[in-house]
Structure formats: C-alpha cells, structure tokens
Design a protein around this motif. Structure first.
Motif, PDB file in Angstrom:
ATOM      1  N   ALA A  53      -4.023   0.043  14.630  1.00  0.00           N
ATOM      2  CA  ALA A  53      -3.291   1.064  13.028  1.00  0.00           C
ATOM      3  C   ALA A  53      -3.910  -0.749  12.081  1.00  0.00           C
ATOM      4  O   ALA A  53      -4.355   0.050  10.615  1.00  0.00           O
ATOM      5  CB  ALA A  53      -2.276   1.114  13.294  1.00  0.00           C
ATOM      6  N   GLU A  54      -4.129  -1.339  12.759  1.00  0.00           N
ATOM      7  CA  GLU A  54      -4.995  -2.872  11.962  1.00  0.00           C
ATOM      8  C   GLU A  54      -6.135  -2.771  11.642  1.00  0.00           C
ATOM      9  O   GLU A  54      -6.949  -2.836   9.999  1.00  0.00           O
ATOM     10  CB  GLU A  54      -4.190  -4.278  13.091  1.00  0.00           C
ATOM     11  CG  GLU A  54      -2.915  -4.315  12.849  1.00  0.00           C
ATOM     12  CD  GLU A  54      -2.328  -5.535  13.505  1.00  0.00           C
ATOM     13  OE1 GLU A  54      -4.013  -6.391  13.730  1.00  0.00           O
ATOM     14  OE2 GLU A  54      -1.341  -5.972  13.833  1.00  0.00           O
ATOM     15  N   ARG A  55      -7.064  -2.531  12.795  1.00  0.00           N
ATOM     16  CA  ARG A  55      -7.948  -2.041  11.893  1.00  0.00           C
ATOM     17  C   ARG A  55      -8.344  -0.645  11.565  1.00  0.00           C
ATOM     18  O   ARG A  55      -9.468  -0.812  10.094  1.00  0.00           O
ATOM     19  CB  ARG A  55      -9.232  -1.465  13.932  1.00  0.00           C
ATOM     20  CG  ARG A  55      -8.885  -2.751  14.662  1.00  0.00           C
ATOM     21  CD  ARG A  55      -9.929  -2.088  15.956  1.00  0.00           C
ATOM     22  NE  ARG A  55      -9.419  -3.583  16.734  1.00  0.00           N
ATOM     23  CZ  ARG A  55      -9.887  -3.546  18.198  1.00  0.00           C
ATOM     24  NH1 ARG A  55     -10.799  -2.143  18.723  1.00  0.00           N
ATOM     25  NH2 ARG A  55     -10.156  -4.200  18.827  1.00  0.00           N
ATOM     26  N   ALA A  56      -7.730   0.230  11.608  1.00  0.00           N
ATOM     27  CA  ALA A  56      -8.206   1.349  10.277  1.00  0.00           C
ATOM     28  C   ALA A  56      -7.721   0.873   8.968  1.00  0.00           C
ATOM     29  O   ALA A  56      -8.194   1.449   7.948  1.00  0.00           O
ATOM     30  CB  ALA A  56      -7.088   2.700  10.643  1.00  0.00           C
ATOM     31  N   GLU A  57      -6.504  -0.020   8.841  1.00  0.00           N
ATOM     32  CA  GLU A  57      -5.962  -0.499   7.586  1.00  0.00           C
ATOM     33  C   GLU A  57      -6.930  -0.914   7.231  1.00  0.00           C
ATOM     34  O   GLU A  57      -7.283  -1.707   5.603  1.00  0.00           O
ATOM     35  CB  GLU A  57      -4.335  -0.992   7.617  1.00  0.00           C
ATOM     36  CG  GLU A  57      -4.394  -2.254   6.565  1.00  0.00           C
ATOM     37  CD  GLU A  57      -4.225  -0.693   5.625  1.00  0.00           C
ATOM     38  OE1 GLU A  57      -4.264  -0.985   4.257  1.00  0.00           O
ATOM     39  OE2 GLU A  57      -3.810   0.383   5.517  1.00  0.00           O
ATOM     40  N   ASP A  59     -10.528  -1.340   8.089  1.00  0.00           N
ATOM     41  CA  ASP A  59     -11.809  -1.077   7.470  1.00  0.00           C
ATOM     42  C   ASP A  59     -11.324   0.172   6.156  1.00  0.00           C
ATOM     43  O   ASP A  59     -12.821   0.135   5.471  1.00  0.00           O
ATOM     44  CB  ASP A  59     -11.694   0.555   8.547  1.00  0.00           C
ATOM     45  CG  ASP A  59     -12.041  -0.072   9.888  1.00  0.00           C
ATOM     46  OD1 ASP A  59     -12.453  -1.289   9.698  1.00  0.00           O
ATOM     47  OD2 ASP A  59     -12.082   0.305  11.080  1.00  0.00           O
ATOM     48  N   ARG A  60     -10.039   0.640   5.975  1.00  0.00           N
ATOM     49  CA  ARG A  60     -10.399   1.180   5.021  1.00  0.00           C
ATOM     50  C   ARG A  60     -10.088  -0.051   3.085  1.00  0.00           C
ATOM     51  O   ARG A  60     -11.074   0.660   2.591  1.00  0.00           O
ATOM     52  CB  ARG A  60      -8.596   1.562   4.499  1.00  0.00           C
ATOM     53  CG  ARG A  60      -8.500   3.198   5.014  1.00  0.00           C
ATOM     54  CD  ARG A  60      -7.317   3.401   5.030  1.00  0.00           C
ATOM     55  NE  ARG A  60      -5.857   2.942   5.582  1.00  0.00           N
ATOM     56  CZ  ARG A  60      -5.675   3.356   6.501  1.00  0.00           C
ATOM     57  NH1 ARG A  60      -6.562   4.037   7.464  1.00  0.00           N
ATOM     58  NH2 ARG A  60      -4.586   2.985   7.326  1.00  0.00           N
ATOM     59  N   ALA A  61      -9.859  -1.566   3.799  1.00  0.00           N
ATOM     60  CA  ALA A  61      -9.886  -2.153   2.487  1.00  0.00           C
ATOM     61  C   ALA A  61     -11.494  -2.520   2.770  1.00  0.00           C
ATOM     62  O   ALA A  61     -11.802  -2.509   1.693  1.00  0.00           O
ATOM     63  CB  ALA A  61      -8.926  -3.011   3.193  1.00  0.00           C
ATOM     64  N   LEU A  62     -11.803  -2.815   3.680  1.00  0.00           N
ATOM     65  CA  LEU A  62     -13.335  -2.663   3.513  1.00  0.00           C
ATOM     66  C   LEU A  62     -14.320  -1.938   2.704  1.00  0.00           C
ATOM     67  O   LEU A  62     -14.474  -2.282   1.955  1.00  0.00           O
ATOM     68  CB  LEU A  62     -13.975  -2.877   4.300  1.00  0.00           C
ATOM     69  CG  LEU A  62     -14.034  -4.688   5.740  1.00  0.00           C
ATOM     70  CD1 LEU A  62     -14.201  -4.547   7.173  1.00  0.00           C
ATOM     71  CD2 LEU A  62     -13.804  -5.776   5.148  1.00  0.00           C
ATOM     72  N   ALA A  63     -13.796  -0.360   3.228  1.00  0.00           N
ATOM     73  CA  ALA A  63     -14.396   0.632   2.653  1.00  0.00           C
ATOM     74  C   ALA A  63     -14.249   0.843   1.346  1.00  0.00           C
ATOM     75  O   ALA A  63     -15.365   0.939  -0.306  1.00  0.00           O
ATOM     76  CB  ALA A  63     -14.313   2.365   3.235  1.00  0.00           C
ATOM     77  N   ALA A  64     -12.868  -0.199   0.766  1.00  0.00           N
ATOM     78  CA  ALA A  64     -12.441  -0.312  -0.516  1.00  0.00           C
ATOM     79  C   ALA A  64     -13.176  -1.064  -1.217  1.00  0.00           C
ATOM     80  O   ALA A  64     -13.973  -0.917  -2.454  1.00  0.00           O
ATOM     81  CB  ALA A  64     -11.540   0.112  -0.603  1.00  0.00           C
ATOM     82  N   GLU A  65     -13.686  -1.887  -0.651  1.00  0.00           N
ATOM     83  CA  GLU A  65     -14.954  -3.337  -0.871  1.00  0.00           C
ATOM     84  C   GLU A  65     -15.969  -2.634  -1.284  1.00  0.00           C
ATOM     85  O   GLU A  65     -16.815  -3.403  -2.742  1.00  0.00           O
ATOM     86  CB  GLU A  65     -14.019  -4.599  -0.206  1.00  0.00           C
ATOM     87  CG  GLU A  65     -14.547  -5.534  -1.142  1.00  0.00           C
ATOM     88  CD  GLU A  65     -14.560  -6.654   0.063  1.00  0.00           C
ATOM     89  OE1 GLU A  65     -15.443  -7.828   0.327  1.00  0.00           O
ATOM     90  OE2 GLU A  65     -13.506  -7.187   0.255  1.00  0.00           O
ATOM     91  N   ARG A  66     -16.105  -2.435  -0.548  1.00  0.00           N
ATOM     92  CA  ARG A  66     -17.827  -2.203  -0.963  1.00  0.00           C
ATOM     93  C   ARG A  66     -18.336  -0.817  -1.469  1.00  0.00           C
ATOM     94  O   ARG A  66     -18.868  -0.926  -2.625  1.00  0.00           O
ATOM     95  CB  ARG A  66     -18.144  -1.466   0.983  1.00  0.00           C
ATOM     96  CG  ARG A  66     -18.367  -2.099   1.702  1.00  0.00           C
ATOM     97  CD  ARG A  66     -19.775  -1.593   3.095  1.00  0.00           C
ATOM     98  NE  ARG A  66     -18.479  -1.792   4.289  1.00  0.00           N
ATOM     99  CZ  ARG A  66     -17.557  -1.024   4.432  1.00  0.00           C
ATOM    100  NH1 ARG A  66     -18.004   0.006   4.668  1.00  0.00           N
ATOM    101  NH2 ARG A  66     -17.111  -1.196   5.530  1.00  0.00           N
TER     102      ARG A  66
END
Length: 190
Positions: A53-57, A59-66
């Motif tokens: 769950a932490e990794r998914a969160e 990854d979502r934050a990194l994708a939003a930043e990208r």
C-alpha cells in the motif's frame, strides 16, 4: 468413547492411535468452543500488505509529480512557439528600459516600437535568456498559459486578471490620480 469407524481404522492399521486421539480432541474443542476459532494472523502477510500500500501511494505521488512536470514543460513549449511565431523584429537606437524582477533591463527599439510599447500595443516577454516583443493578441495567449513570462505590459494594470483586462474598466480609486496634475509626459524616457 470412539467412533466405530475410528475403531475399525485402528484395527485395520490404517491410522495410528496418537493421530486418532488428536482428531478426537480437535473435534471436542470445536464443539465446545464459544465462537468460531480465529485463524492465526500471519504478521508477514500484514507487513507485506502495508508495504504494498505504501509503494502504491508513493507511485501515485510520483506519477502525479511527473504529470505536473510534463504539463509545465508542455506549457513552456507552447509559450516558446507563440513567441517564436509572433515576435516583432526590433532594431533602433532608442533604449527602452523596463523592470525584470529586481533588475532594470534595456531593449533597443525605434520610435514606432517605442510608442507601441508605451500604448500597450506591444508587450515584452521573456524568451529563453533574452526578451522579445510580441503583439497584445499573442500576449493574451501567453497570459493564459503562464503570466509570469510577461515582463512588461502597459495595456494591463498591476494585479489585473485577463477577464478584467478585456473590460479595461478603471476603478474609482484611480480617478484621483487621473487629474491633470498627476499626468506623466508621453516623451518621458528614463
């Protein structure tokens, strides 16, 4: 007291006595238990689920930043394209000075460009490391994408939004300064 089937399996030698006793005890415990027996919690599975769950969160934050970075780059590319297609050829001997943050910059223009800059028909925008002159219509497109790129715009009041710029309505507080004693000469060069 054993089950007749268990007795037969013991006599035939198919089941050991210890195993049969263990099964009998488990059945008694299951019958006498007050509630359903909880399966033991596997701590490794819980930790793995939390980590996932932490990794998914993350990854979502990194994708939003990208995605945000890609959007900024796209807007900057659009601004560069607008400025490249609409820039006005400049030249002349008259120095036109303007503020760029805390610095005062100078652009060499001729008399016609100077009057267009003073009237607000032309706008100075940041383009790479330098500056360019573009018409007001192109400046509106730049304002829509990033207003910080526009360095000088005499056709727009300080703090005015693009919708208010279209109206060009003067607020009542500026009426005091519109009197003749506060007029700035048109030929003032600083």
């Amino acid at each position: 007291m054993r089950n007749p089937l268990q007795e037969q399996l013991l006599k035939a030698g198919l089941v050991k006595k210890g195993k049969a006793d263990q099964i009998a005890r488990d059945q008694v415990k299951a019958r006498l238990a007050k509630g359903p027996a909880k399966p033991p919690v596997d701590q490794d599975k819980v930790d793995a689920a939390k980590l996932q769950a932490e990794r998914a969160e993350r990854d979502r934050a990194l994708a939003a930043e990208r995605n945000a970075q890609a959007k900024r780059q796209e807007l900057q590319a659009q601004i560069r394209q607008i400025v490249d297609t609409h820039k006005v050829k400049r030249g002349g001997e008259i120095e036109y000075r303007f503020n760029d943050g805390q610095r005062i910059r100078t652009v060499l223009v001729d008399a016609a460009l100077r009057t267009q800059l003073a009237s607000g028909a032309l706008v100075i925008v940041r383009h790479g490391d330098g500056v360019e002159l573009i018409p007001r219509a192109a400046a509106q497109k730049v304002y829509e994408r990033d207003g910080a790129c526009v360095l000088l715009d005499h056709g727009r009041k300080v703090g005015e939004t693009s919708a208010a710029a279209a109206d060009n309505a003067t607020p009542a507080s500026d009426d005091f300064y519109d009197q003749d004693r506060f007029k700035v000469p048109d030929d003032l060069i600083w």
